[in-house]
Design an enzyme around this catalytic site. Structure first.
Site, PDB file in Angstrom:
ATOM      1  N   ASP A  92       1.049  -1.404  -0.018  1.00 56.48           N
ATOM      2  CA  ASP A  92       0.278  -0.059  -0.185  1.00 56.48           C
ATOM      3  C   ASP A  92       1.008   1.515  -0.078  1.00 56.48           C
ATOM      4  O   ASP A  92       1.893   1.528   0.751  1.00 56.48           O
ATOM      5  CB  ASP A  92      -1.002   0.460   1.395  1.00 56.48           C
ATOM      6  N   ASP A  96       1.425   4.806   1.764  1.00 55.31           N
ATOM      7  CA  ASP A  96       0.991   5.612   2.339  1.00 55.31           C
ATOM      8  C   ASP A  96       1.361   7.091   2.687  1.00 55.31           C
ATOM      9  O   ASP A  96       2.826   7.382   2.150  1.00 55.31           O
ATOM     10  CB  ASP A  96       1.781   5.393   4.447  1.00 55.31           C
ATOM     11  N   ASP A 120       8.774   3.372  13.756  1.00 51.41           N
ATOM     12  CA  ASP A 120       9.900   2.463  13.939  1.00 51.41           C
ATOM     13  C   ASP A 120      10.863   1.914  14.266  1.00 51.41           C
ATOM     14  O   ASP A 120      12.118   2.296  14.934  1.00 51.41           O
ATOM     15  CB  ASP A 120       8.746   1.084  13.856  1.00 51.41           C
TER      16      ASP A 120
HETATM   17  P1  ATP Z   1       3.610  -3.523   5.070  1.00 50.29           P
HETATM   18  O1  ATP Z   1       2.920  -2.726   4.461  1.00 50.29           O
HETATM   19  O2  ATP Z   1       5.033  -3.842   4.554  1.00 50.29           O
HETATM   20  O3  ATP Z   1       3.231  -4.285   5.646  1.00 50.29           O
HETATM   21  P2  ATP Z   1       4.599  -1.377   6.071  1.00 50.29           P
HETATM   22  O4  ATP Z   1       5.607  -0.729   7.107  1.00 50.29           O
HETATM   23  O5  ATP Z   1       3.944  -0.451   5.094  1.00 50.29           O
HETATM   24  O6  ATP Z   1       4.789  -2.254   5.694  1.00 50.29           O
HETATM   25  P3  ATP Z   1       2.535  -0.456   8.062  1.00 50.29           P
HETATM   26  O7  ATP Z   1       1.852  -0.994   9.056  1.00 50.29           O
HETATM   27  O8  ATP Z   1       2.009  -0.561   6.340  1.00 50.29           O
HETATM   28  O9  ATP Z   1       3.597  -1.355   7.526  1.00 50.29           O
HETATM   29  O10 ATP Z   1       2.809   0.749   8.352  1.00 50.29           O
HETATM   30  C1  ATP Z   1       3.245   2.291   7.479  1.00 50.29           C
HETATM   31  C2  ATP Z   1       4.222   2.745   8.200  1.00 50.29           C
HETATM   32  O11 ATP Z   1       3.402   3.284   9.686  1.00 50.29           O
HETATM   33  C3  ATP Z   1       5.877   1.928   8.295  1.00 50.29           C
HETATM   34  O12 ATP Z   1       6.198   1.742   7.161  1.00 50.29           O
HETATM   35  C4  ATP Z   1       6.250   2.532  10.122  1.00 50.29           C
HETATM   36  O13 ATP Z   1       6.667   3.721   9.689  1.00 50.29           O
HETATM   37  C5  ATP Z   1       4.794   3.236  10.221  1.00 50.29           C
HETATM   38  N1  ATP Z   1       4.520   2.295  11.648  1.00 50.29           N
HETATM   39  C6  ATP Z   1       3.718   1.379  11.528  1.00 50.29           C
HETATM   40  N2  ATP Z   1       3.447   0.788  12.694  1.00 50.29           N
HETATM   41  C7  ATP Z   1       3.832   1.569  13.811  1.00 50.29           C
HETATM   42  C8  ATP Z   1       4.189   0.945  15.167  1.00 50.29           C
HETATM   43  N3  ATP Z   1       3.712   0.087  15.704  1.00 50.29           N
HETATM   44  N4  ATP Z   1       5.595   2.073  15.598  1.00 50.29           N
HETATM   45  C9  ATP Z   1       5.558   3.181  14.637  1.00 50.29           C
HETATM   46  N5  ATP Z   1       5.815   2.885  13.833  1.00 50.29           N
HETATM   47  C10 ATP Z   1       4.481   2.592  13.128  1.00 50.29           C
HETATM   48 MG    MG Z   2       2.167  -0.399   4.427  1.00 48.01          MG
END
Ligand code: ATP
Ligand code: MG
Length: 398
Positions: A51, A53, A125
């Site tokens: 996705d 963001d 994170d």
């Molecule tokens: P994927 O979509 O592959 O699971 P992602 O890194 O995009 O990985 P998401 O859950 O979509 O994960 O979250 C988007 C962004 O939000 C992350 O890249 C991170 O910067 C932030 N994020 C998400 N969850 C947390 C958390 N628990 N603590 C801190 N930052 C977070």
């Molecule tokens: Mg994501």
């Protein structure tokens, strides 16, 4: 904070068109706006982002007003979803500061203080998840050394690992997931903090952990993820009744292989496998005082599921299907000639059969002939019917 900006020209085809529209509208309204997080990380690694963001300095209400088809969501922090279809939306988050209000346990209770991009960076994170992409300038903005970590394939946490895991223990399972998904190495600081604090995971709401568990096991490396969770002592805070055996290993490898082939998967199957042993053990005890096979099965299933949802909640439709698979095992094992046709027509047959087949290939080799019987009879039945009994087994239920 020191900032590095590096020119990177991503192929426009790899960028989501709708996300680009959202970025352009927000920018034209005079705000700072970036693609952020997982999508930038994945694009840099040549992976297809799940996705896209967006992060901006525009307040949620402002963003909401810019898009007719958008809605404000979230209680703990407000986000905007810009809708493009019934299923597709782009999430826009306003820069927020890492300032947090925590409960005694250290868990974040409020973190909705808006800030600038530097504040937004430090609330994320891992370094690799805190990269911002300026679409117009075609530049990656990096405050924390995320670009370096991408090139050296390392995962480092932003800030003090102990503190950041205390604030949100879900970050521990995210670390494990990214390690496998990206084929990266966890920093030794992260590793020791997880070993030390894995039990914090039990403070997380079962509902949130359900979503996380799906992400943990519905990917190409689910068995590796399972083993890491076990190694770090995290697994018992998700599935305390589950202990590794060959059945679980085969089911995880099977799920991964289906995903690699773009075949649909359902969480029903894995959860049914994870809890099967515990169900059997409960059943053996209950059967001693309960004569009815059906009632004993039902009670054992119910108890095991109630224990499970204290840790990871499972929706009702899912537990109902898990029970169906378990209940059908004995019917399949009996191979009752008069009931064969009826069994084949059962909408849960296909998944119950897959379950039996995997059992016969792992923990129950004595069921090999039974599994063969059901394999063959499906072909015969198909020939006589012109098609196999319809099943919705592997459709993903959203
Ligand atoms: P994927 O979509 O592959 O699971 P992602 O890194 O995009 O990985 P998401 O859950 O979509 O994960 O979250 C988007 C962004 O939000 C992350 O890249 C991170 O910067 C932030 N994020 C998400 N969850 C947390 C958390 N628990 N603590 C801190 N930052 C977070
Ligand atoms: Mg994501």
């Amino acid at each position: 904070m020191e900032v590095v900006s590096q020119s990177v020209k991503f192929d426009k085809k790899l960028l989501d068109k709708d996300a680009l529209k959202v970025v352009s509208t927000i920018r034209k309204a005079g705000f700072e706006v970036y693609l952020v997080g997982g999508c930038v990380r994945d694009l840099l690694l040549g992976l297809e982002p799940k996705d896209f963001d967006i992060a901006t300095n525009a307040k949620p209400e402002k963003v909401h007003k810019l898009f007719k088809r958008s809605r404000l969501i979230g209680r703990r922090f407000r986000l905007v979803h810009v809708m493009f279809s019934a299923r597709k939306f782009i999430e826009v988050a306003t820069f927020r500061s890492g300032k947090v209000q925590t409960a005694k346990s250290g868990v974040i209770v409020r973190d909705n203080c808006y800030g600038d991009i530097e504040d937004d960076v430090v609330r994320r994170d891992f370094n690799i998840n805190a990269l911002y992409y300026d679409v117009e300038q075609q530049k990656v903005i990096d405050y924390v050394g995320g670009l370096k970590d991408i090139s050296t394939k390392e995962i480092h946490i932003i800030g003090d690992p102990k503190l950041r895991f205390e604030q949100d223990p879900v970050r521990m399972i995210r670390a494990v997931r990214f390690q496998s998904k990206l084929r990266f190495v966890l920093s030794s600081e992260i590793e020791s903090a997880i070993y030390e604090q894995s039990s914090l995971l039990s403070n997380i709401s079962p509902a949130r952990l359900y979503e996380e568990c799906i992400k943990l096991f519905h990917n190409k490396y689910s068995f590796e993820v399972y083993e890491s969770l076990e190694k770090f002592g995290l697994l018992k805070h998700l599935f305390k009744q589950t202990h590794k055996n060959d059945f679980i290993k085969k089911a995880l490898l099977n799920t991964s292989s289906r995903i690699s082939k773009n075949k649909p998967v359902t969480p029903v199957f894995l959860f049914a496998v994870f809890l099967w042993q515990a169900q059997n053990e409960r059943f053996a005890i209950i059967k001693k005082r309960q004569k009815s096979f059906y009632l004993a099965m039902n009670q054992a299933s119910e108890e095991v599921i109630i224990n499970q949802i204290k840790q990871v909640s499972l929706p009702k439709w899912l537990t109902a299907r898990i029970k169906d698979i378990w209940m059908m095992q004995s019917r399949l094992e009996k191979m009752h000639p008069k009931k064969t046709r009826e069994t084949l027509k059962n909408p849960r047959f296909r998944m119950a059969y897959d379950f039996l087949l995997l059992r016969s290939q792992s923990i129950n080799p004595e069921l090999k002939e039974t599994a063969d019987f059901w394999t063959k009879i499906q072909v015969t039945h198909k020939d006589s019917q012109g098609k196999v009994a319809h099943s919705d087994n592997h459709k993903k239920k959203q």
